[in-house]
Design a protein around this motif. Structure first.
Motif, mmCIF file in Angstrom:
data_model
loop_
_atom_site.group_PDB
_atom_site.id
_atom_site.type_symbol
_atom_site.label_atom_id
_atom_site.label_comp_id
_atom_site.label_asym_id
_atom_site.label_seq_id
_atom_site.Cartn_x
_atom_site.Cartn_y
_atom_site.Cartn_z
ATOM 1 N N ASN A 255 33.779 34.323 37.463
ATOM 2 C CA ASN A 255 34.756 35.392 37.639
ATOM 3 C C ASN A 255 36.177 34.870 37.863
ATOM 4 O O ASN A 255 37.071 35.640 38.226
ATOM 5 N N GLY A 256 36.386 33.608 37.627
ATOM 6 C CA GLY A 256 37.689 32.999 37.894
ATOM 7 C C GLY A 256 38.661 33.141 36.742
ATOM 8 O O GLY A 256 39.097 32.139 36.162
ATOM 9 N N PHE A 257 39.033 34.371 36.389
ATOM 10 C CA PHE A 257 40.044 34.589 35.359
ATOM 11 C C PHE A 257 40.907 35.771 35.778
ATOM 12 O O PHE A 257 40.597 36.498 36.723
ATOM 13 N N GLN A 258 41.992 35.972 35.050
ATOM 14 C CA GLN A 258 43.053 36.889 35.453
ATOM 15 C C GLN A 258 42.579 38.331 35.673
ATOM 16 O O GLN A 258 41.666 38.798 35.007
ATOM 17 N N ILE A 259 43.260 39.005 36.603
ATOM 18 C CA ILE A 259 43.013 40.420 36.868
ATOM 19 C C ILE A 259 44.359 41.141 36.880
ATOM 20 O O ILE A 259 45.409 40.529 37.082
ATOM 21 N N ASN A 260 44.325 42.442 36.655
ATOM 22 C CA ASN A 260 45.574 43.202 36.720
ATOM 23 C C ASN A 260 45.705 43.983 38.021
ATOM 24 O O ASN A 260 46.804 44.314 38.442
ATOM 25 N N LYS A 261 44.601 44.311 38.676
ATOM 26 C CA LYS A 261 44.657 44.945 39.988
ATOM 27 C C LYS A 261 43.366 44.636 40.729
ATOM 28 O O LYS A 261 42.281 44.632 40.142
#
Length: 411
Positions: A255-261
């Motif tokens: 789960n170590g990838f970009q998020i927006n919120k």
């Protein structure tokens, strides 16, 4: 007294840089002619990707009227389509900033020229110039602020940027029609300079015009190199020093990838997503079914390798998602064969796009999933546990997280 420099910006001798002239201005103008055209087209494409004529919840500019004449059903392939078009839009916009500023600097004497209008035609030209300069500064400024600060314009960025783009581009087209032939002639006839931009009392040059262009180009190259990594992803992300989400991928593991919120930002609590309490509500032609996560896991699961790309220009690398196909969920409520559009509702309490609509072609794509896993592991809370939408080529905000309800049917 004649040796004293003029004190008013409206005086021809006030602006003394030896760099100003029709050749320098024309080169910058021709670069902007191509660059801004690409910016406008990719901006319209980004707007179409939100499917604003599909559902009112997708439409951030409900009063667009005839400005939405070009809208079309956004395709699901290639999967990197939105990643490419929006990455190009944001990266090019930031890269053109030095060119735009240099262009405005090169013509600043004309902004102070007197009289303000010598004729009706001249007055119209000055008004179009005002819209051009003001619109350009507005579009670039709001675009950069949205990219850097993300939610700086909650609920207002889309209409501001959309309507501003049409006003700016209309003035830009009018200016280009009037000036492009002159600019081409000016570039060809160098080094002769016959222009009101040439100072009658130039200062001693410290750099050549070619050197000044090289400086502008170097600034644009620097901005390009420190921005483009947000779209390329992987090791290039570390070079995106001026872009959001430009550092190394947050955290580690699957789960170590970009998020927006984050879940905290959206107001999601552990009680909302607890395995024993959460249910997915699916409604369609034959009624409503409620599915726990355990029941979803008993359905046929499928996998798809897809990126996430956002309007701010950043994107993830391809992630390996696993879950239930949206078209299979549609079939559970009576939509066998060609599935219809779907209305998606999230558990989130705060932030935009708590609800979103997807077109039938997006639902029908076998890679469109209600994802339960990513990269072999359960979704983390920040990535939408217990279930999220993932659709190929769709803007990130339409890949709804923390899904609570799916309503299939005509929207």
């Amino acid at each position: 007294m004649r040796d004293h420099p003029p004190r008013l910006p409206s005086s021809p001798g006030f602006w003394r840089s030896p760099l100003r002239g029709s050749w320098f201005t024309s080169v910058l103008g021709l670069v902007l002619l191509v660059g801004i055209t690409v910016l406008f087209v990719t901006g319209l494409v980004s707007y179409a990707a939100y499917n604003p004529d599909l559902s009112r919840v997708n439409d951030q500019t409900p009063d667009k009227g005839i400005l939405g004449f070009y809208l079309f059903a956004w395709p699901t392939g290639p999967v990197w389509l939105y990643r490419f078009t929006q990455g190009l839009h944001v990266t090019l916009g930031i890269t053109l900033i030095p060119v735009l500023l240099a262009k405005l600097w090169s013509v600043v004497p004309r902004l102070f020229a007197l009289p303000p209008a010598r004729s009706v035609a001249h007055a119209l030209e000055r008004i179009s110039l005002l819209l051009l300069v003001g619109g350009g500064l507005f579009e670039f400024t709001t675009g950069v602020l949205n990219v850097q600060l993300e939610y700086v314009f909650p609920g207002s960025f889309y209409p501001l940027h959309f309507y501003g783009a049409w006003v700016f581009f209309a003035a830009f087209v009018a200016h280009a029609v009037l000036k492009a032939p002159t600019a081409l002639r000016a570039v060809r006839r160098r080094p002769r300079e016959e222009s009101d931009l040439v100072s009658p009392r130039p200062e001693a040059p410290t750099v050549s015009r070619r050197g000044a262009l090289a400086l502008v180009g170097g600034g644009s190259l620097l901005l390009f190199l420190t921005t483009v990594g947000q779209s390329l992803g992987g090791p290039f992300r570390r070079t995106a020093l001026l872009a959001p989400h430009g550092a190394a991928d947050p955290g580690g593991g699957p789960n170590g990838f970009q998020i927006n919120k984050t879940a905290a930002y959206a107001g999601i609590t552990p009680a909302d997503t607890h395995r024993d309490g959460w249910r997915l509500v699916v409604t369609g032609r034959t009624g409503t079914v409620r599915l726990s996560r355990t029941e979803l896991l008993r359905l046929p699961l499928h996998s798809a390798s897809l990126p996430i790309a956002c309007v701010e220009g950043w994107s993830t690398a391809d992630q390996w998602w696993r879950g239930v196909r949206l078209r299979d969920l549609a079939a559970l409520v009576g939509h066998d064969g060609d599935p219809p559009d779907v209305f998606v509702e999230s558990l989130q309490r705060h932030g935009a796009f708590r609800r979103a609509a997807l077109r039938a072609n997006q639902v029908a794509d076998p890679r469109s999933l209600l994802a339960l896993y990513v990269n072999g592991e359960e979704l983390s809370p920040d990535h939408g546990y217990p279930a999220r939408i993932i659709v190929p080529a769709a803007p990130g905000v339409l890949n709804t997280k923390w899904v609570a309800r799916l309503t299939f049917g005509d929207l």
